[in-house]
Design an enzyme around this catalytic site. Structure first.
Site, mmCIF file in Angstrom:
data_model
loop_
_atom_site.group_PDB
_atom_site.id
_atom_site.type_symbol
_atom_site.label_atom_id
_atom_site.label_comp_id
_atom_site.label_asym_id
_atom_site.label_seq_id
_atom_site.Cartn_x
_atom_site.Cartn_y
_atom_site.Cartn_z
ATOM 1 N N ARG B 25 1.097 -1.407 0.533
ATOM 2 C CA ARG B 25 0.518 -0.313 0.077
ATOM 3 C C ARG B 25 0.958 1.221 -0.538
ATOM 4 O O ARG B 25 0.891 2.458 -0.693
ATOM 5 C CB ARG B 25 -0.760 0.148 1.103
ATOM 6 N N ARG B 76 8.068 -18.785 -4.191
ATOM 7 C CA ARG B 76 9.876 -19.465 -4.018
ATOM 8 C C ARG B 76 10.378 -19.388 -5.688
ATOM 9 O O ARG B 76 8.930 -20.167 -6.182
ATOM 10 C CB ARG B 76 10.481 -20.280 -3.313
ATOM 11 N N GLY B 106 12.657 -11.476 1.974
ATOM 12 C CA GLY B 106 14.002 -11.752 2.677
ATOM 13 C C GLY B 106 15.665 -11.395 1.322
ATOM 14 O O GLY B 106 15.130 -11.582 0.891
ATOM 15 N N ASP B 107 16.279 -12.280 2.767
ATOM 16 C CA ASP B 107 18.055 -12.912 1.490
ATOM 17 C C ASP B 107 17.685 -13.190 0.888
ATOM 18 O O ASP B 107 18.570 -12.791 0.038
ATOM 19 C CB ASP B 107 18.683 -13.844 3.166
ATOM 20 N N THR B 130 10.230 -10.701 6.838
ATOM 21 C CA THR B 130 10.615 -11.958 6.716
ATOM 22 C C THR B 130 9.619 -11.786 8.592
ATOM 23 O O THR B 130 10.483 -11.267 9.405
ATOM 24 C CB THR B 130 11.710 -12.090 6.725
ATOM 25 N N ASP B 132 11.756 -13.732 10.829
ATOM 26 C CA ASP B 132 12.528 -14.383 11.405
ATOM 27 C C ASP B 132 13.707 -13.347 11.986
ATOM 28 O O ASP B 132 14.323 -13.647 12.556
ATOM 29 C CB ASP B 132 13.231 -14.906 10.283
ATOM 30 N N ASP B 134 16.290 -12.058 10.326
ATOM 31 C CA ASP B 134 17.513 -11.890 10.634
ATOM 32 C C ASP B 134 18.472 -11.823 9.028
ATOM 33 O O ASP B 134 19.265 -12.323 8.394
ATOM 34 C CB ASP B 134 17.192 -13.672 9.810
ATOM 35 N N MET B 174 10.028 -20.393 15.172
ATOM 36 C CA MET B 174 10.031 -20.028 14.325
ATOM 37 C C MET B 174 11.188 -19.829 13.873
ATOM 38 O O MET B 174 11.579 -19.296 15.031
ATOM 39 C CB MET B 174 9.172 -19.364 13.050
ATOM 40 N N GLY B 175 12.450 -19.896 13.190
ATOM 41 C CA GLY B 175 14.135 -19.273 13.549
ATOM 42 C C GLY B 175 14.878 -20.906 12.846
ATOM 43 O O GLY B 175 15.153 -21.183 14.013
ATOM 44 N N ARG B 176 14.771 -20.854 11.766
ATOM 45 C CA ARG B 176 15.198 -22.031 12.183
ATOM 46 C C ARG B 176 17.541 -21.344 12.111
ATOM 47 O O ARG B 176 17.749 -22.579 12.161
ATOM 48 C CB ARG B 176 15.392 -22.497 10.166
ATOM 49 N N GLN B 260 2.397 -18.608 12.868
ATOM 50 C CA GLN B 260 2.726 -17.075 13.365
ATOM 51 C C GLN B 260 3.570 -16.212 11.841
ATOM 52 O O GLN B 260 3.518 -15.234 12.685
ATOM 53 C CB GLN B 260 4.614 -18.123 13.831
#
Lengths: 328, 328, 328, 328
Positions: B25, B76, B106-107, B130, B132, B134, B174-176, B260
């Protein structure tokens, strides 16, 4: 020379805010961790003057991290503004063996703490607890983030019914002197206009803005108004003014009030409270005094209370610009 | 020389996060405000390769600021990792007259954008979306704050039943690769122990910690475990291990999973998204490219994407210490 | 002849559910109102056998009406299934001067109460507290309405991310023997398919249904699965099966677990608990025993416990039909 | 003879309530299921008179089951009270080929539908949508359950701050003619006193009650007041009266207002809306007309609209008694 600290008092003072309990818990457990005693003081300075104390151990603060309000209660206290009142408070603290205290509250509470610290050379540390985010020396105060979430959730609900009826709502949120809540929830809830004390939009520009909003095809309009805004006398007068000068709108008013002070704290406020409580206790143990712990760039910082109470927070003018862009 | 930008594409890519819609937006309306066109690209790079475009005007993003997920969908895309795929994407963008794009993700999504920007000298700007948290170059990513609140609310509910039955829960969040969510919700929910990838507590110390917790008189225990933690193989194995070696506990497991990623964004995430969208568009218009907008000390900052994807976020070791103190 | 009742015990037993605290509060205050004493019994029958009692007054139940879990704790108790265990419990009750008790729990807890009432001619009254809504003699059990809201809110969040990625989710909800939760949250969350123990859909029909859903142009699919469903072995097996036989779907799984038991009770559950607590106490005072209070057509009704534990709740087949219509 | 129905109109009318969208979705999909067409009519009778119609298919109601408000908008319409207005509406419906309609709304909307049905022998069916629960012929109206939850959650928040400061709050909730919301949220939030239109407590008894509450040692007091209550002129006057006659209290006021109409519907309201929509369509297809679908004893029932609009809902006097007992 710094007196060795063996017992710390903790209390909440002034208007309550979500996260105060989490801060109390943190102060208490940091004391236990550092093997010193902790005493809860009820109803702020009033309880200090009346000697309303209660020893706190690690278990006494179980299951409060997620509770709004303050288990130690809060109050405003005129007596503490007198030398006699403060003397009485000091005597009670000494009698109880309390060597230092942590005050969780806002500007007024800090002023009292500062005078007390100077008067009796008593170690004090402040934690900024107020939903208004109006304290110099910290980017965020305890309870502010929670209040923002409470308010956007309520405005989301009001938007539902506003859209169904193509209505205009004036929504009053807290902020007597500062517009932080209004500005942020205004952006967060997609408000068509935001009225804050820092900026007098003027009734003409308000009407222009509302006309543009209607013309742009929006199905509803939300105007967020900080308590302290001076564009209109209050939201009820704003309603009347718009009804008179812009009869295309069906106008309603909502004053959110005290619900903004309550509720389970957000994760951010719980973590911030947890960090501040530990920092405050450890600063006292290191011999610091008369300072306020704050957060800046996600790190704990300390500001002399004398500076914190004299300084001013400033509204984010860049965010005002963002708001103007997004209401297009 | 900077090509004049007249049309900007916007898309979301990779795992979705709350606040992505608010960012879309903001990008769209910032374009309208600056009198340039905006085109939504569906399903990230996949839609770019397939030419799945849709012109966006100010009203096309009405009522999405408070919605989780992404109206532009996400995916993806392996094809974009090939030169042919990127060439096809570039041709489609040029055909549509798109001069620059904003990628929200993200990355992985940024890596693609960086290569694309270099390969075709194409202006791109990244917004970190994201849960995460990270991504190097921003203190907070979009959706992180919301996810923290979602998780603490769920753990609060689990605590209710854990306390009623004096149970121990292993809760996977979450959080690989990083433990930011686990550490913060762990502190925020008053978890007795927190297991994160950055630190291998070891099973022995976990047992010690749980024994201490039980001995301290707590009525329940919550252990928050990041997906990527290596203390145990996973929460189910942790349960088995504790049941075997510490039979004083009645153990349960909860894997929070995809909830989440969803839900209405918090006020903070909505405001952050609103600021980042405007910043990204205006940076492109000023001739910037191949950068990511981030927030630091509550201000917008820019980091070259090449640095953002190579850098690492680090866990707040001070917060780990706070957590240890507070679980006393 | 009815013994005059001067002291009533109250306890929670079996799996906890939101509203149990509200029911405890109601029982305690109804006793105070009728000028009889009330004693809390901790951990259900286990505490009865161990004599874990605590006198309750009106203030002891302050601020619990909105808390999940149970302040009196809950437990399952094998010893109460033996005559010796029950004798010990009876002796403890008599020693404490307890003339009757109110048990808040489910089927198993009621069975124990019924045997006890018969064995010792002891006045007992049951309040149905379980999220499963599987108790004969009441249209709604305490905690069921809250659990429904908890689950639809979570599925709404999962839907956000499912839609963003066009995914299929199998979501397991509580209900080992009955599908009330699954069916109602399935309808309430607009699930594409609902799998319950009462009805074996069959894997073929599930695949057909998912194919139709995909063909109809839906952007995501949610299948709600009751724990006790037998269509697949469990949600993980269902995922594998669909991935193998219907590879058009990107499939994910979520097991909601214990969060369903916690949380602040809904208004309905608080009011229901308040009514049931008063009704249970007043029924005992009128000489009733061995009955369960329930709600039917928004009125309090009583069912002999012997009937309640033998009866079965039936799934609303009309609602299954509504669900089939609405997933078109 | 019953005209065969091939196309059904659906609209929302009067004040909106959560669950209206779920009911629209249900009506639309029930039509699709039964292979008849469905047309959405915008802004109730106003849109009918203006011919503001839109064909609806199964996908046009995707993702609205959990949204507050009404996608078809709502309005009050004076013109429909005239014979000319209704004739115009009828002509528009016939031109569009609409053979019957389902109106989702309250008393006023039903009155219009009833006159219209009689005047033109036109098949109509009503679904009770209002948060006030004031419609005869159904135990619960759509949106009522959601509003109860919204209000108790807000009062829980206010209780946090009330307790911290030992304050008394007068909280005004919706209910101009009936006290259902006030009574139920009052019990659900543990209010110390509840003021409803059906019962004039009287200012003296209010003061007595507040004195008793203070004396009992409670740390805060909440008085829930229905809009239509006549004990005081309004909550502001009640505040003044108590401040004058019972200065032991620090009194605050909160008027909850329109937020009560919005928000995601509760699971119960979603399921109820789903059932009612299907029932309304199927009743029309069976040749029924001029009736309202309602729920009684958890089953769908039908009441002639003429009876529904003449009948009265009565307050649950037993629940008033429960409330009196529990505030001890």
């Amino acid at each position: 020379m710094t007196r060795s600290i063996k017992k710390i008092g903790v209390f909440t003072s002034g208007g309550d805010s979500p996260g105060m309990n989490a801060a109390i818990r943190s102060v208490v457990r940091a004391c236990v961790y550092h093997k010193i005693e902790c005493v809860g003081i009820y109803r702020g300075y009033q309880g200090m003057i009346e000697g309303d104390f209660k020893p706190m151990d690690a278990r006494s603060v179980n299951n409060i991290i997620n509770k709004g309000g303050t288990i130690l209660k809060s109050a405003r206290c005129l007596e503490f503004k007198t030398a006699e009142g403060r003397k009485q408070a000091y005597d009670n603290l000494r009698k109880e063996g309390i060597d230092a205290f942590v005050v969780i509250g806002g500007d007024g509470s800090f002023t009292g703490a500062h005078i007390f610290a100077q008067e009796f050379n008593f170690p004090v540390m402040g934690i900024p607890g107020t939903i208004d985010n109006d304290i110099y020396g910290t980017t965020f105060t305890l309870g502010y983030d929670t209040a923002l979430n409470t308010v956007v959730e309520v405005i989301d609900k009001i938007r539902d019914t506003a859209s169904s009826h193509n209505r205009l709502f004036f929504i009053e949120v807290m902020g007597r002197d500062v517009g932080h809540i209004a500005l942020n929830v205004g952006v967060g809830a997609g408000a068509e206009e935001i009225l804050i004390p820092e900026e007098d939009l003027g009734l003409d520009r308000l009407l222009d803005s509302l006309k543009r909003s209607k013309a742009s095809g929006k199905s509803s309009s939300i105007v967020v108004v900080a308590e302290g805004d001076t564009t209109g006398e209050n939201v009820f007068e704003l309603k009347k003014y718009v009804e008179k000068h812009l009869p295309i709108y069906d106008v309603r008013v909502s004053v959110l009030g005290h619900m903004q002070r309550g509720g389970a704290p957000s994760c951010y406020d719980r973590v911030l409270a947890s960090r501040m409580g530990v920092s405050a206790v450890e600063a006292l143990l290191k011999g610091e005094s008369d300072k306020m712990v704050g957060v800046q760039d996600n790190k704990m910082i300390f500001t002399p209370i004398s500076k914190a109470i004299k300084g001013h927070t400033v509204i984010d003018t860049e965010l005002i610009r963002v708001s103007d862009i997004l209401t297009i």
